[in-house]
Write a protein that holds these residues in place. Structure first.
Motif, mmCIF file in Angstrom:
data_model
loop_
_atom_site.group_PDB
_atom_site.id
_atom_site.type_symbol
_atom_site.label_atom_id
_atom_site.label_comp_id
_atom_site.label_asym_id
_atom_site.label_seq_id
_atom_site.Cartn_x
_atom_site.Cartn_y
_atom_site.Cartn_z
ATOM 1 N N GLU A 117 -12.668 -11.108 -25.999
ATOM 2 C CA GLU A 117 -12.962 -11.933 -24.831
ATOM 3 C C GLU A 117 -13.597 -11.097 -23.736
ATOM 4 O O GLU A 117 -14.569 -11.501 -23.097
ATOM 5 C CB GLU A 117 -11.670 -12.591 -24.315
ATOM 6 N N TRP A 118 -13.080 -9.896 -23.534
ATOM 7 C CA TRP A 118 -13.609 -8.995 -22.511
ATOM 8 C C TRP A 118 -15.034 -8.577 -22.847
ATOM 9 O O TRP A 118 -15.914 -8.599 -21.989
ATOM 10 C CB TRP A 118 -12.684 -7.790 -22.372
ATOM 11 N N HIS A 119 -15.273 -8.193 -24.101
ATOM 12 C CA HIS A 119 -16.618 -7.799 -24.512
ATOM 13 C C HIS A 119 -17.605 -8.952 -24.373
ATOM 14 O O HIS A 119 -18.739 -8.754 -23.937
ATOM 15 C CB HIS A 119 -16.615 -7.282 -25.955
ATOM 16 N N ASN A 120 -17.179 -10.169 -24.740
ATOM 17 C CA ASN A 120 -18.065 -11.335 -24.624
ATOM 18 C C ASN A 120 -18.375 -11.654 -23.179
ATOM 19 O O ASN A 120 -19.483 -12.064 -22.852
ATOM 20 C CB ASN A 120 -17.441 -12.540 -25.316
ATOM 21 N N SER A 121 -17.408 -11.473 -22.264
ATOM 22 C CA SER A 121 -17.648 -11.769 -20.858
ATOM 23 C C SER A 121 -18.597 -10.747 -20.225
ATOM 24 O O SER A 121 -19.328 -11.056 -19.295
ATOM 25 C CB SER A 121 -16.342 -11.826 -20.073
ATOM 26 N N GLU A 122 -18.601 -9.502 -20.738
ATOM 27 C CA GLU A 122 -19.511 -8.487 -20.225
ATOM 28 C C GLU A 122 -20.951 -8.783 -20.596
ATOM 29 O O GLU A 122 -21.875 -8.443 -19.862
ATOM 30 C CB GLU A 122 -19.135 -7.102 -20.775
ATOM 31 N N LYS A 123 -21.152 -9.418 -21.752
ATOM 32 C CA LYS A 123 -22.501 -9.718 -22.227
ATOM 33 C C LYS A 123 -23.144 -10.842 -21.431
ATOM 34 O O LYS A 123 -24.348 -10.984 -21.409
ATOM 35 C CB LYS A 123 -22.459 -10.107 -23.717
ATOM 36 N N GLU A 124 -22.338 -11.673 -20.792
ATOM 37 C CA GLU A 124 -22.863 -12.844 -20.051
ATOM 38 C C GLU A 124 -23.437 -12.487 -18.737
ATOM 39 O O GLU A 124 -23.462 -11.664 -18.081
ATOM 40 C CB GLU A 124 -21.742 -13.883 -19.857
#
Length: 124
Positions: A117-124
């Protein structure tokens, strides 16, 4: 380092109590933990922010970093938590706790889910 439980804060002759206080020697910061047996509320977040402000102004030494706050609650509405905690200058983290100890596989799965979830939020 464990400092204590039910640490009293007095403001204008009103007593408040921080559930648990630790001092992290590596971070050089107090860590305040609040235990809630209910869902996280904006009122609880505001009161906890007051505790952190008090520690920053009255307890911290000149070499201490700002205190860190952790609210452990039985449930949290992610959207309400985001608005209640957003924009605060203090570091407050709200986490849901469970009343049982998960097994190793469950812990690994939970950590991996949070990291994803953290990695996906950084990509946004």
């Amino acid at each position: 380092m464990f400092v204590g439980t039910q640490q009293r804060i007095t403001l204008n002759n009103t007593h408040y109590y921080v559930d648990m206080v630790f001092y992290n020697k590596i971070l050089r910061a107090y860590v305040l933990i609040e235990l809630k047996t209910t869902k996280l509320t904006p009122e609880a977040a505001g009161q906890f922010n007051m505790y952190l402000n008090y520690y920053a102004a009255e307890v911290n030494d000149e070499h201490d970093n700002p205190p860190i706050g952790i609210i452990l609650c039985t449930d949290k509405d992610s959207i309400a938590a985001e608005y209640a905690l957003g924009g605060l200058s203090n570091n407050i983290f709200a986490l849901r706790y469970v009343s049982y100890i998960p097994n190793k596989e469950q812990l690994i799965a939970q950590v991996e889910a949070v990291l994803n979830e953290w990695h996906n939020s950084e990509k946004e």
